[in-house]
Design a protein around this motif. Structure first.
Motif, short mmCIF file in Angstrom:
data_model
loop_
_atom_site.label_atom_id
_atom_site.label_comp_id
_atom_site.label_asym_id
_atom_site.label_seq_id
_atom_site.Cartn_x
_atom_site.Cartn_y
_atom_site.Cartn_z
N GLU A 51 23.45 45.04 -7.93
CA GLU A 51 24.63 45.43 -7.72
C GLU A 51 25.12 47.03 -7.52
O GLU A 51 25.65 47.69 -7.55
N GLY A 52 23.64 47.05 -6.93
CA GLY A 52 24.06 48.76 -5.64
C GLY A 52 23.33 49.59 -6.57
O GLY A 52 22.77 50.54 -5.83
N ILE A 53 21.92 48.63 -7.44
CA ILE A 53 21.17 49.89 -7.92
C ILE A 53 20.31 49.17 -7.94
O ILE A 53 19.45 47.34 -7.89
N LEU A 54 18.79 49.74 -7.21
CA LEU A 54 17.79 49.01 -7.30
C LEU A 54 16.19 48.92 -8.35
O LEU A 54 16.16 50.53 -8.85
N TYR A 55 15.67 48.20 -9.24
CA TYR A 55 15.11 48.10 -9.59
C TYR A 55 13.82 47.21 -10.38
O TYR A 55 13.56 46.53 -8.83
N THR A 56 12.73 47.96 -10.72
CA THR A 56 11.47 47.74 -10.25
C THR A 56 11.53 46.54 -11.33
O THR A 56 12.22 46.47 -12.67
N LEU A 57 10.81 45.71 -11.20
CA LEU A 57 10.49 44.38 -11.92
C LEU A 57 8.88 44.40 -13.14
O LEU A 57 8.96 43.41 -13.56
N VAL A 58 8.35 45.30 -12.60
CA VAL A 58 6.84 45.43 -13.35
C VAL A 58 6.95 45.90 -14.45
O VAL A 58 5.24 46.26 -13.91
N TYR A 59 7.30 47.03 -14.48
CA TYR A 59 7.37 48.41 -15.38
C TYR A 59 6.50 48.13 -16.52
O TYR A 59 7.17 47.05 -17.66
N GLY A 60 5.50 48.24 -16.46
CA GLY A 60 5.39 48.03 -18.22
C GLY A 60 4.39 46.42 -18.39
O GLY A 60 4.19 46.39 -19.28
N CYS A 61 4.29 45.71 -17.25
CA CYS A 61 4.09 44.24 -17.23
C CYS A 61 2.49 44.24 -16.09
O CYS A 61 2.85 44.30 -15.45
N ALA A 62 1.52 45.04 -17.20
CA ALA A 62 0.33 44.73 -16.57
C ALA A 62 -0.12 42.93 -16.59
O ALA A 62 -0.37 41.99 -17.26
N ILE A 63 -0.68 42.76 -15.44
CA ILE A 63 -1.43 41.07 -14.96
C ILE A 63 -2.99 41.24 -15.19
O ILE A 63 -3.28 39.99 -15.84
N SER A 64 -3.32 42.16 -15.36
CA SER A 64 -4.73 42.27 -15.54
C SER A 64 -4.87 44.23 -15.70
O SER A 64 -4.52 45.20 -15.62
N SER A 65 -6.08 43.99 -16.87
CA SER A 65 -6.38 45.73 -17.35
C SER A 65 -7.81 45.40 -17.88
O SER A 65 -8.12 44.75 -18.15
N ALA A 66 -8.84 46.73 -17.41
CA ALA A 66 -10.31 45.92 -17.78
C ALA A 66 -10.84 47.49 -17.68
O ALA A 66 -10.13 48.37 -17.08
N VAL A 67 -11.93 47.65 -18.16
CA VAL A 67 -13.10 48.72 -18.24
C VAL A 67 -13.86 48.34 -16.59
O VAL A 67 -14.99 47.11 -16.99
N ASP A 68 -13.93 49.05 -16.11
CA ASP A 68 -15.18 48.70 -14.95
C ASP A 68 -15.95 49.51 -14.39
O ASP A 68 -15.19 51.16 -14.62
N PRO A 69 -17.60 50.02 -13.69
CA PRO A 69 -17.59 50.96 -12.92
C PRO A 69 -16.92 51.91 -11.64
O PRO A 69 -16.38 50.29 -11.34
N ILE A 70 -16.97 53.09 -11.81
CA ILE A 70 -15.70 52.84 -10.66
C ILE A 70 -16.23 52.83 -9.34
O ILE A 70 -15.60 52.53 -8.47
N GLU A 71 -17.44 52.40 -9.37
CA GLU A 71 -18.49 52.18 -8.16
C GLU A 71 -17.80 50.59 -7.41
O GLU A 71 -17.77 50.63 -6.15
N LYS A 72 -17.06 49.69 -8.34
CA LYS A 72 -16.40 48.67 -7.87
C LYS A 72 -15.54 48.58 -7.46
O LYS A 72 -14.69 48.38 -6.76
N GLY A 124 -26.54 47.06 -7.17
CA GLY A 124 -24.90 46.74 -7.11
C GLY A 124 -24.14 47.32 -7.65
O GLY A 124 -23.86 49.08 -7.00
N PHE A 125 -23.46 47.73 -9.14
CA PHE A 125 -23.04 48.42 -9.31
C PHE A 125 -23.50 49.98 -10.00
O PHE A 125 -22.67 50.16 -11.33
N ARG A 126 -24.50 49.55 -11.10
CA ARG A 126 -25.99 50.45 -11.55
C ARG A 126 -26.13 51.58 -10.59
O ARG A 126 -26.49 51.39 -9.19
#
Length: 343
Positions: free
Chosen positions: A41-62, A311-313
């Motif tokens: 209705e004339g206002i733009l919305y984001t549909l993914v705020y706070g909706c994480a499909i993935s979260s992980a702890v990675d080596p920064i080299e990845k 690799g990542f080491r």
């Protein structure tokens, strides 16, 4: 949640989204090319705020980031969606989900929970990655503001298709980026990516000028973006901004809608690395070729190993107080506790 960086289009009810370089004009009830920003209705919305499909702890080299907090871990998050339609996407199951399936899924994860998760895991940074952080910008921005206030760094792993307005909005809360420069051909971008080349080049230059640490990745696809002429032009462009921008040249493997193309020969990666050096780049890496010598960081002065990688080491560092331990040359590495290195 109501989106940012949009305006009414010619008095409404359509809207003009200027978050990314597509500059979508979106009619009521429709979504932008990313599939996650909707005109209601004339206002733009984001549909993914706070909706994480993935979260992980990675080596920064990845990410890959080899010159920013090397050897550290990065808390990594993504939502579904992307503003590109790459034929060779490695994460198409989540990046193309809203566009192909019309589906948006993910688990609730607030910005504060993201920051707390990073701190609890001993991470030094948060990476907005796996899909395209530009399309979940409101979420990433709120996470980034909290992260900066908590002493964490923020990293975009991005296709670089954001606008100057978006970069201006996040200035001060974005510390590093790996930009995927997929080709130096506009025809490649239009046919295989669904975008244009120039906005990506503009973003790389603008990010560097903002003081964001930038590394660039190019996936080398046989017969598509691997000509010597194109690689020389790409490397020369990066060197014209700074010879200290690291360039990661990665090996392609058949995937998604580009399964009829063979894997990149290792010799082609080695040729690209040689071209990069000839064009004046100081730090060049081969990707997706585990165990190759090009994974390690070498001193551009004397050639000694600054950071050894498998690799990542990461192994022992040949850096002392920001300089090569052997020849004393200043090196472009941003280590923990040090200010960002700039040429």
């Amino acid at each position: 949640m109501q989106a940012v960086l949009w305006r009414e289009w010619r008095g409404g009810p359509s809207v003009h989204c200027f978050l990314c370089a597509h500059h979508c004009r979106i009619a009521p009830g429709e979504r932008g090319k990313c599939g996650v920003r909707e005109n209601r209705e004339g206002i733009l919305y984001t549909l993914v705020y706070g909706c994480a499909i993935s979260s992980a702890v990675d080596p920064i080299e990845k990410k890959p980031l080899f010159h920013f907090l090397p050897g550290s871990m990065s808390f990594s998050i993504a939502t579904v969606g992307c503003n590109f339609t790459c034929s060779f996407c490695q994460n198409a199951d989540i990046s193309q989900m809203p566009r192909v399936q019309g589906t948006i899924i993910g688990g609730a994860l607030t910005p504060q929970q993201v920051v707390d998760g990073a701190l609890d895991a001993g991470c030094l940074s948060i990476s907005y990655t796996y899909t395209e952080p530009t399309i979940f910008y409101e979420y990433a921005r709120d996470c980034a503001r909290l992260a900066t206030a908590s002493g964490l760094k923020n990293i975009f792993v991005t296709n670089g298709y954001m606008t100057a307005e978006m970069l201006g909005d996040i200035d001060g809360n974005l510390h590093a980026a790996n930009v995927d420069l997929k080709s130096f051909s506009d025809a490649f971008y239009r046919s295989l990516v669904g975008a244009r080349l120039k906005p990506v080049l503009d973003s790389i230059r603008r990010l560097w000028e903002m003081g964001v640490w930038v590394e660039v990745t190019t996936l080398l696809i046989p017969g598509r973006n691997d000509s010597e002429q194109e690689l020389r032009a790409l490397a020369a462009f990066l060197a014209s901004i700074s010879p200290d921008i690291p360039w990661h040249v990665s090996r392609f493997h058949p995937t998604y809608n580009l399964r009829d193309v063979p894997p990149t020969p290792v010799s082609a990666i080695e040729k690209a690395l040689h071209i990069g050096r000839e064009e004046g780049l100081h730090y060049i890496y081969g990707g997706n070729i585990p165990g190759h010598s090009s994974e390690s960081t070498l001193c551009p002065g004397c050639g000694s190993v600054l950071i050894e990688r498998q690799g990542f080491r990461t192994g022992e560092s040949g850096i002392t107080d920001g300089r090569c331990s052997r020849c004393g040359r200043e090196v472009a590495i941003h280590e923990k506790g040090a200010p960002p290195w700039r040429s």
